[in-house]
Structure formats: structure tokens, C-alpha cells
Design a protein around this motif. Structure first.
Motif, mmCIF file in Angstrom:
data_model
loop_
_atom_site.group_PDB
_atom_site.id
_atom_site.type_symbol
_atom_site.label_atom_id
_atom_site.label_comp_id
_atom_site.label_asym_id
_atom_site.label_seq_id
_atom_site.Cartn_x
_atom_site.Cartn_y
_atom_site.Cartn_z
ATOM 1 N N PRO A 15 -11.421 -19.002 -6.616
ATOM 2 C CA PRO A 15 -10.445 -19.397 -5.643
ATOM 3 C C PRO A 15 -11.513 -20.108 -4.445
ATOM 4 N N GLU A 16 -10.548 -21.149 -4.560
ATOM 5 C CA GLU A 16 -10.724 -22.361 -3.526
ATOM 6 C C GLU A 16 -10.407 -22.281 -2.212
ATOM 7 N N VAL A 17 -10.980 -21.938 -1.590
ATOM 8 C CA VAL A 17 -10.561 -21.647 0.430
ATOM 9 C C VAL A 17 -10.815 -22.232 1.375
ATOM 10 N N ARG A 18 -10.045 -23.395 1.612
ATOM 11 C CA ARG A 18 -10.018 -23.578 3.114
ATOM 12 C C ARG A 18 -9.400 -23.430 4.005
ATOM 13 N N HIS A 19 -9.924 -24.028 5.386
ATOM 14 C CA HIS A 19 -9.392 -23.354 6.682
ATOM 15 C C HIS A 19 -8.696 -24.935 7.001
ATOM 16 N N LEU A 20 -7.652 -24.241 7.930
ATOM 17 C CA LEU A 20 -6.645 -25.755 8.538
ATOM 18 C C LEU A 20 -7.432 -25.507 9.803
ATOM 19 N N ASP A 21 -7.072 -26.320 10.577
ATOM 20 C CA ASP A 21 -7.329 -26.867 12.087
ATOM 21 C C ASP A 21 -7.516 -25.620 13.095
ATOM 22 N N SER A 22 -6.006 -25.434 12.719
ATOM 23 C CA SER A 22 -5.488 -24.215 13.126
ATOM 24 C C SER A 22 -6.749 -23.114 12.988
ATOM 25 N N GLY A 23 -7.737 -22.533 11.821
ATOM 26 C CA GLY A 23 -8.069 -21.821 11.807
ATOM 27 C C GLY A 23 -7.613 -21.223 10.035
ATOM 28 N N VAL A 24 -6.175 -21.312 9.886
ATOM 29 C CA VAL A 24 -6.015 -20.640 9.000
ATOM 30 C C VAL A 24 -6.563 -21.005 7.481
ATOM 31 N N VAL A 26 -6.338 -20.643 3.659
ATOM 32 C CA VAL A 26 -5.393 -21.055 2.725
ATOM 33 C C VAL A 26 -6.287 -21.183 1.399
ATOM 34 N N ALA A 27 -6.332 -20.209 -0.049
ATOM 35 C CA ALA A 27 -6.523 -20.401 -1.087
ATOM 36 C C ALA A 27 -5.904 -20.589 -2.094
ATOM 37 N N ASN A 28 -6.064 -21.143 -3.277
ATOM 38 C CA ASN A 28 -5.963 -21.842 -4.349
ATOM 39 C C ASN A 28 -6.963 -21.078 -5.679
ATOM 40 N N PHE A 29 -5.903 -20.781 -6.450
ATOM 41 C CA PHE A 29 -7.177 -20.506 -8.173
ATOM 42 C C PHE A 29 -5.816 -20.870 -8.934
ATOM 43 N N ASN A 30 -6.813 -20.874 -10.132
ATOM 44 C CA ASN A 30 -4.777 -20.172 -11.220
ATOM 45 C C ASN A 30 -5.564 -19.213 -12.282
ATOM 46 N N LEU A 31 -4.332 -18.217 -11.772
ATOM 47 C CA LEU A 31 -4.838 -17.199 -12.659
ATOM 48 C C LEU A 31 -3.653 -17.353 -14.426
ATOM 49 N N ALA A 32 -4.516 -17.325 -15.202
ATOM 50 C CA ALA A 32 -4.465 -16.708 -16.916
ATOM 51 C C ALA A 32 -3.343 -15.462 -17.284
ATOM 52 N N THR A 33 -2.862 -15.610 -17.771
ATOM 53 C CA THR A 33 -1.397 -14.779 -18.350
ATOM 54 C C THR A 33 -1.836 -14.342 -19.708
ATOM 55 N N HIS A 51 -0.528 -20.260 -14.428
ATOM 56 C CA HIS A 51 -0.094 -20.375 -12.897
ATOM 57 C C HIS A 51 -1.165 -20.571 -11.636
ATOM 58 N N ARG A 52 -0.716 -21.710 -10.912
ATOM 59 C CA ARG A 52 -0.907 -21.603 -9.757
ATOM 60 C C ARG A 52 -0.655 -20.987 -9.060
ATOM 61 N N ILE A 53 -1.936 -19.792 -8.369
ATOM 62 C CA ILE A 53 -2.051 -19.522 -7.102
ATOM 63 C C ILE A 53 -2.098 -19.580 -5.935
ATOM 64 N N VAL A 54 -0.811 -19.690 -4.889
ATOM 65 C CA VAL A 54 -1.677 -19.372 -3.246
ATOM 66 C C VAL A 54 -1.082 -18.396 -2.130
ATOM 67 N N LEU A 55 -2.598 -18.304 -1.520
ATOM 68 C CA LEU A 55 -2.224 -17.632 -0.280
ATOM 69 C C LEU A 55 -3.140 -17.888 0.381
ATOM 70 N N GLY A 58 -4.662 -13.465 5.832
ATOM 71 C CA GLY A 58 -5.867 -12.417 5.155
ATOM 72 C C GLY A 58 -5.343 -12.389 4.228
ATOM 73 N N LEU A 59 -5.033 -12.700 3.123
ATOM 74 C CA LEU A 59 -4.967 -12.349 1.625
ATOM 75 C C LEU A 59 -5.864 -13.534 1.575
ATOM 76 N N ALA A 60 -5.908 -14.871 1.643
ATOM 77 C CA ALA A 60 -7.207 -16.014 1.273
ATOM 78 C C ALA A 60 -7.749 -15.643 1.789
ATOM 79 N N GLU A 61 -8.591 -15.011 2.845
ATOM 80 C CA GLU A 61 -9.703 -13.804 3.385
ATOM 81 C C GLU A 61 -9.763 -13.402 2.315
ATOM 82 N N VAL A 62 -8.798 -11.909 2.023
ATOM 83 C CA VAL A 62 -9.952 -11.361 0.990
ATOM 84 C C VAL A 62 -10.267 -11.687 -0.773
ATOM 85 N N VAL A 63 -9.148 -12.712 -0.648
ATOM 86 C CA VAL A 63 -10.071 -13.533 -2.225
ATOM 87 C C VAL A 63 -10.821 -14.099 -2.108
ATOM 88 N N GLU A 64 -11.690 -14.823 -0.850
ATOM 89 C CA GLU A 64 -12.712 -15.490 -0.660
ATOM 90 C C GLU A 64 -14.226 -14.677 -0.697
#
Length: 138
Positions: A15-24, A26-33, A51-55, A58-64
Motif C-alpha cells: 500500500p501507498e500511504v500518505r499523511h495529509l496536513d491534518s495528520g489523517v 490515507v492508503a491506496n493499493f490495488n486488489l486482484a480478484t 480494484h483500486r482500494i482507498v482506506l 486507522g485502516l490506513a495505518e493498519v495496512v501501512e
């Protein structure tokens, strides 16, 4: 009205995880079915859908911390289509799954093809499930 997506598939990359200026986070990755069927000649055919997944949060921090390429994941969420204008002024569209819940199901073992169980808790909205067995309503 209902907008609900349930997927079980493998992470296509870390997953690609970035943190917004507010500290929140957000994670993005592709999922294959995969869907497997037999064609008219009786040959087995596997079709892969990406499928493009966005979290968020807390979910973004877990996948990171825990999700790597190849992990088998259960994803629950909703579809969102958004648009933007590219650098040439063309209208572009993408459809994403905004995940509300995720469960790590394991990772395929390259030598045996079997899944290895994960011990991470199911995550729902970024918080671990804490309901005790005795508190179940049934």
C-alpha cells in the motif's frame, strides 16, 4: 438505496500511504480478484479483475504496518467514481472502493499454494473489534 462492495483478493502491491496536513492517513493499493471457469473447449480460464482500494485513518495505518504485496484480504466498502481534468484538459474518471472494513486472511505460500493464517484482528472503520464472546446477541 445500497452501495456495498465485498471483495476477497490479493494485494497487488504494498500500500501507498500518505499523511495529509491534518495528520489523517490515507492508503491506496490495488486488489486482484480472480474468477475461474471452463471455456467452450473445456479449458480452465482464470480472469483477473483489478480494484483500486482507498482506506482512511486507522485502516490506513493498519495496512501501512501489516499489509504487503500478495496478502489475501477481505475488503468491505462502497463504490465511488470521481473525475478530474488531466494536463491536456481531457476529462478522466476512476472508480474506487472506499473501504469501511478489512480483514487480513493470510498470505499465499509460494511453495505450497496454501494460505498461512494471520493473527491480526479484523478491523472495522479503523478500530479493532473488541466485543467479547459473552456479549454476542445470539
Amino acid at each position: 438505496m445500497v452501495n456495498k462492495v465485498v471483495l476477497i483478493g490479493n494485494a497487488g502491491q504494498d500500500p501507498e500511504v500518505r499523511h495529509l496536513d491534518s495528520g489523517v492517513a490515507v492508503a491506496n493499493f490495488n486488489l486482484a480478484t480472480n474468477e475461474t471457469y471452463k471455456d467452450k473447449n473445456g479449458d480452465r480460464v482464470t480472469q483477473t479483475e483489478w480494484h483500486r482500494i482507498v482506506l482512511w485513518r486507522g485502516l490506513a495505518e493498519v495496512v501501512e504496518k501489516y499489509v504487503k504485496k500478495g496478502e489475501l484480504l477481505y475488503i468491505e466498502g462502497r463504490l465511488r467514481t470521481r473525475s478530474w481534468d488531466d494536463k491536456d484538459g481531457n476529462k478522466r474518471y476512476t472508480t474506487e472502493i472506499l473501504a469501511d472494513a478489512m480483514k487480513m486472511l493470510g498470505k499465499k505460500s509460494p511453495d505450497s499454494g496454501s494460505d498461512q493464517g494471520e493473527t491480526e484482528p479484523q478491523m472495522d472503520g479503523g478500530e479493532p473489534e473488541t466485543q467479547e464472546q459473552d456479549d454476542l446477541p445470539f
